[in-house]
Design an enzyme around this catalytic site. Structure first.
Site, short mmCIF file in Angstrom:
data_model
loop_
_atom_site.label_atom_id
_atom_site.label_comp_id
_atom_site.label_asym_id
_atom_site.label_seq_id
_atom_site.Cartn_x
_atom_site.Cartn_y
_atom_site.Cartn_z
N GLY A 343 0.82 -1.20 0.00
CA GLY A 343 0.00 0.00 0.00
C GLY A 343 0.85 1.25 0.00
N LYS A 364 3.51 0.20 8.57
CA LYS A 364 3.31 1.50 7.91
C LYS A 364 4.50 2.39 8.23
CE LYS A 364 -0.04 4.39 9.23
NZ LYS A 364 -1.41 5.01 9.30
N ASP A 464 -11.72 10.45 11.57
CA ASP A 464 -11.39 10.17 10.17
C ASP A 464 -11.95 8.82 9.74
OD1 ASP A 464 -8.34 10.25 8.12
OD2 ASP A 464 -10.38 10.98 7.74
#
Length: 640
Positions: A343, A364, A464
């Site tokens: 990603g 990440k 979010d």
């Protein structure tokens, strides 16, 4: 003490400035705050007025005047007098019955049709009503069952009723046909009834006159619109809604007493602030003087060192819930030197990795930043406090100089947006996810948010919620992720202090980008969830940025029309009755979630109850007032 003099002078000028006469406006403010009560109908305010001086004519438009006769509320529409059976100020609906047809279908007065005429700009019939045609003094027709008797001038007459949908355009033609068919009836009149009452007449022909009387006396529904949106905004500022009889325009009356007291408070506050500023300046001067004296022996942290020191202090102070910390070399090892990218986004890249015990993880790696690490720490702090099946697990993090990484549980099915918007499944329809799966995903996200809002010792606002931040495991169980914008707050707090706007365009609650809509709270997450579910149902984005940038097209606008009219929803992949019910339930829940007024949105616990309960127990929500300012194409994909 010379610095006090200008402040005192300012205070005197501010408080004893030019006098303004506000008595008239203040009287209107207080009078329009009074509520109408008559019989069993109570607490009725704008746009209605009347009952003597209870609410004068400047408290509402002229078409909304009420009168109370023998404890019964009345209103006149198009020169016709009606009994008011009920008023729903939330749905903006009235239930009325004509005065001449109350407990009676054999009126002795001149007959008139029930019409709104020029009142259509204020009133519209609700969707659950239809026309009923009453034909009087007709010839007897053998085999006709839909008749009832009246006694007129000492003789009995045969009369008929017809329950069918007749629009105002063909009303005259249709009545003429019915008159001819039913034996040249002498009189005819059209009234409005609820469809449910009309169905009783069609299905049961016993005691017809009593049933016709009951159907007509049950009344019919009207929706009103009298600057409802302006009034909501006015009341949001503690104003009172009213009407200017001269200009014919909406007016928002404000409490002048409060404004006067605020002027005094502001004056005192400004004076105190100036005094405080002076005091702080003296303190800062002393501190700098001390620093200058000891400059030869003091060592200052540089910017990067200060940043690292702050984060290290945070980790030490919150060691009880902080996840495991890894070095950058350990991150490289678990990702095989970042060999398998799964990603990429504005934040950085995500790599597939393996912990020493063989557990698969998603790493990440954030872009190098010289910021103070607030967003990074937000995510570590928030997720370190969570443990729920619908919240992605944070196994650890890396913070080493400018190197930052977050280590999550690996989700083999990736993020939800890939299934909704077909980004990676271009040759597969959205229906590759069954409706039952879509429902379970919506329910799982709701449970996760309920946990964040109520299940933790400290509540967490995500700020979010969107498909890109919902990850799916091998069984398509949803997991809420990306807590970079999250904010912690105490259980007893209801309103959160937020500086600026947080979230992603298309999912941000109105009050987050404009405090005029209300205070920011957990209801802001509820709004984002509602927009997400609508995208989940429709298989498309709610905002279509490629159509018109200056007039955004919202998917909910067309889907609400289907909901309101009771039609099958215009969504793909719905085949069985069970799927229709699932889609309808998800849409109704989502529309409750995206109400413009935060107080009208349900808590996430209520959302879970609605999703798990029967469809029939969910009321059709009011149509939300969807709003978003014009934006360029680049802004649609950028976080605020």
């Amino acid at each position: 003490m010379h610095f006090l003099f200008p402040n005192i002078v300012f205070l005197i000028i501010f408080v004893h400035g030019p006098s303004i006469s506000v008595c008239a406006d203040n009287e209107k403010y207080h009078n329009c705050g009074k509520l109408i009560e008559c019989g069993n109908i109570r607490d009725i305010g704008y746009p209605f007025w009347g009952l003597g001086n209870t609410r004068p004519d400047y408290c509402g438009p002229p078409n909304f005047q009420l009168s109370c006769i023998n404890h019964v509320l009345h209103i006149t529409i198009s020169s016709q007098d009606y009994r008011v059976l009920d008023i729903d100020v939330v749905k903006h609906e009235l239930r009325l019955v004509r005065k001449d047809y109350w407990n009676n279908v054999c009126p002795h007065t001149e007959l008139h049709n029930t019409t709104l005429d020029d009142m259509f700009s204020f009133f519209n019939y609700t969707l659950d009503t239809e026309y009923m045609t009453l034909l009087y003094d007709c010839k007897v027709k053998i085999g006709m069952l839909n008749y009832f008797n009246c006694s007129t001038s000492g003789r009995d007459t045969v009369n008929y009723f017809l329950t069918e949908l007749i629009t105002q355009n063909n009303l005259r033609k249709a009545t003429a046909v019915h008159t001819s068919f039913y034996g040249n009836c002498k009189e005819s009149v059209v009234v409005r009834v609820f469809q449910s009452e009309a169905m009783v007449l069609q299905n049961d022909t016993s005691s017809l006159k009593d049933k016709v009387i009951k159907a007509v006396s049950s009344g019919f529904g009207l929706k009103w619109d009298a600057n409802n949106t302006l009034c909501d905004a006015c009341e949001g500022t503690n104003g009172r809604c009213g009407y200017n009889p001269v200009s014919g325009e909406f007016v928002c009356y404000q409490n002048q007493d409060v404004r006067s007291s605020l002027r005094l408070s502001w004056a005192i506050g400004i004076s105190v602030a100036v005094l405080g500023f002076f005091t702080i300046s003296v303190v800062i001067f002393c501190i700098h003087k001390r620093k200058y004296v000891s400059s030869k022996v003091m060592v200052f942290w540089n910017k990067d060192k200060t940043e690292e020191f702050d984060v290290e202090a945070f980790i030490r102070n919150h060691i009880s819930f902080a996840p495991k910390r890894y070095s950058y070399s350990q991150v490289k090892k678990m990702t095989n030197s970042f060999a398998n990218s799964i990603g990429r986004g504005g934040y950085g890249c995500v790599y597939k990795g393996t912990l020493p015990d063989g557990h698969l993880v998603a790493v990440k790696v954030l872009k190098e930043s010289k910021s103070d690490g607030e967003e990074f720490i937000n995510e570590v702090a928030s997720m370190g406090r969570t443990s729920h099946v619908n919240i992605v697990t944070l196994f650890g993090f890396c913070y080493e100089g400018t190197k930052r990484a977050l280590i999550y549980d690996y989700m083999p099915n990736g993020s939800l947006d890939k299934f909704i918007f077909n980004q990676e499944f271009k040759n597969m329809p959205r229906s590759c996810l069954e409706w039952k799966t879509l429902y379970e995903i919506a329910l799982g996200i709701a449970r996760g948010l309920e946990y964040l809002h109520r299940g933790c010792n400290t509540r967490i606002l995500h700020f979010d919620i969107k498909p890109q931040n919902i990850l799916l495991d091998e069984d398509f169980c949803p997991k809420i992720s990306d807590f970079g914008l999250a904010k912690l707050w105490l259980n007893e707090e209801s309103i959160v202090s937020v500086i600026g706007t947080r979230g992603t365009v298309g999912y941000i609650a109105p009050e987050v980008f404009s405090r005029n809509f209300g205070g920011v709270s957990h209801k802001s997450d509820v709004y984002s969830y509602g927009m997400l579910v609508l995208e989940l149902v429709g298989g498309r984005k709610n905002i279509n940025a490629r159509v018109h940038y200056t007039s955004e097209i919202y998917f909910p606008s067309c889907i609400y029309e289907d909901l309101e009219l009771g039609r099958d929803l215009r969504v793909s992949g719905v085949a069985t009755e069970e799927e229709k019910e699932i889609a309808r339930k998800m849409v109704m829940v989502s529309f409750w979630c995206i109400q413009t007024n935060p107080s009208e949105r349900p808590q996430m616990s209520k959302v879970v109850d609605m999703l798990e309960g029967d469809l029939q127990s969910i009321q059709i929500p009011p149509k939300p007032f969807l709003f978003s300012p014009p934006r360029s194409p680049q802004q649609y994909s950028t976080k605020s």
